[in-house]
Write a protein that holds these residues in place. Structure first.
Motif: not given
Length: 228
Positions: A42-53
């Motif tokens: 969850a922390q990685v997804i939050e740092e990366l942002g959305s898949p579109e970004k």
């Protein structure tokens, strides 16, 4: 959003780039999720942002530097170097410290056991030493006895041959021949006995030496196995 949904959406957003570039990008982010672990997903997804970004950043990088490999965002590099690497390093240090303490504890325990059991193992050592000395004594006694008997037989044979020849010269030919034959017979027995003694000593001495060496080596081998 979890990892699976994130990666599926990222694949869809990268559908308009080449298959090779798309697979490289997906493989990179998959490996990053693997390194971060399930607990940090969850922390990685939050740092990366959305898949579109993320897809937009990948496409922009490909347009600016077509030949460059996929680079990690600064937040990912920082997290990887500060969180995961330092944690693994601390775990390695703790494990090495634990191994050192455990080894020192085993050595101290061996020393204490050796001191407490001193009367037992010193008795066993003295008994083994006595057996070794006795084995060498028996072997040496048998060899010395065999050599003495051989020398005696050879001397007796020579003496009988001399007496037989003297009897033939003095006129008692029959008695001289008989005594001479007895002398040769006694010498033959002495030579056979000498051959037997040499053969037995040549076989028995190496066997006894190997047995003694193996007997003395076993306690040290067991100690090394316990300490390793």
């Amino acid at each position: 959003m979890n990892r699976k949904v994130f990666m599926e959406r990222l694949r869809e957003c990268l559908a308009d780039i080449s298959a090779e570039e798309r697979e490289d990008a997906l493989t990179y982010y998959e490996s990053y999720f693997e390194e971060a672990g399930v607990e940090n997903e969850a922390q990685v997804i939050e740092e990366l942002g959305s898949p579109e970004k993320v897809a937009e950043n990948i496409k922009r990088d490909l347009l600016e530097e077509p030949q460059s490999s996929i680079q990690a965002p600064e937040c990912m590099k920082k997290e990887s170097s500060e969180d995961f690497s330092s944690e693994d390093f601390e775990k390695n240090e703790q494990y090495e410290e634990y191994e050192q303490k455990d080894k020192s504890g085993r050595i101290a325990m061996i020393i204490v056991i050796a001191v407490l059991t001193f009367p037992i193992w010193i008795t066993v050592a003295a008994t083994l030493f006595g057996l070794i000395v006795a084995a060498f004594g028996v072997l040496f006694g048998c060899a010395a006895g065999g050599i003495a008997a051989t020398v005696g037989l050879l001397i007796s044979g020579v003496a009988l041959i001399g007496m037989g020849i003297g009897g033939c010269i003095s006129g008692s030919i029959a008695a001289g021949i008989l005594v001479t034959g007895a002398g040769f017979f006694v010498m033959a027995i002495g030579i056979l006995l000498l051959i037997c003694v040499v053969w037995i000593c040549g076989r028995a001495v190496p066997i006894c030496c190997r047995w003694i060496v193996n007997l003395c080596r076993k306690p040290w081998q067991r100690r090394k196995e316990r300490m390793s």
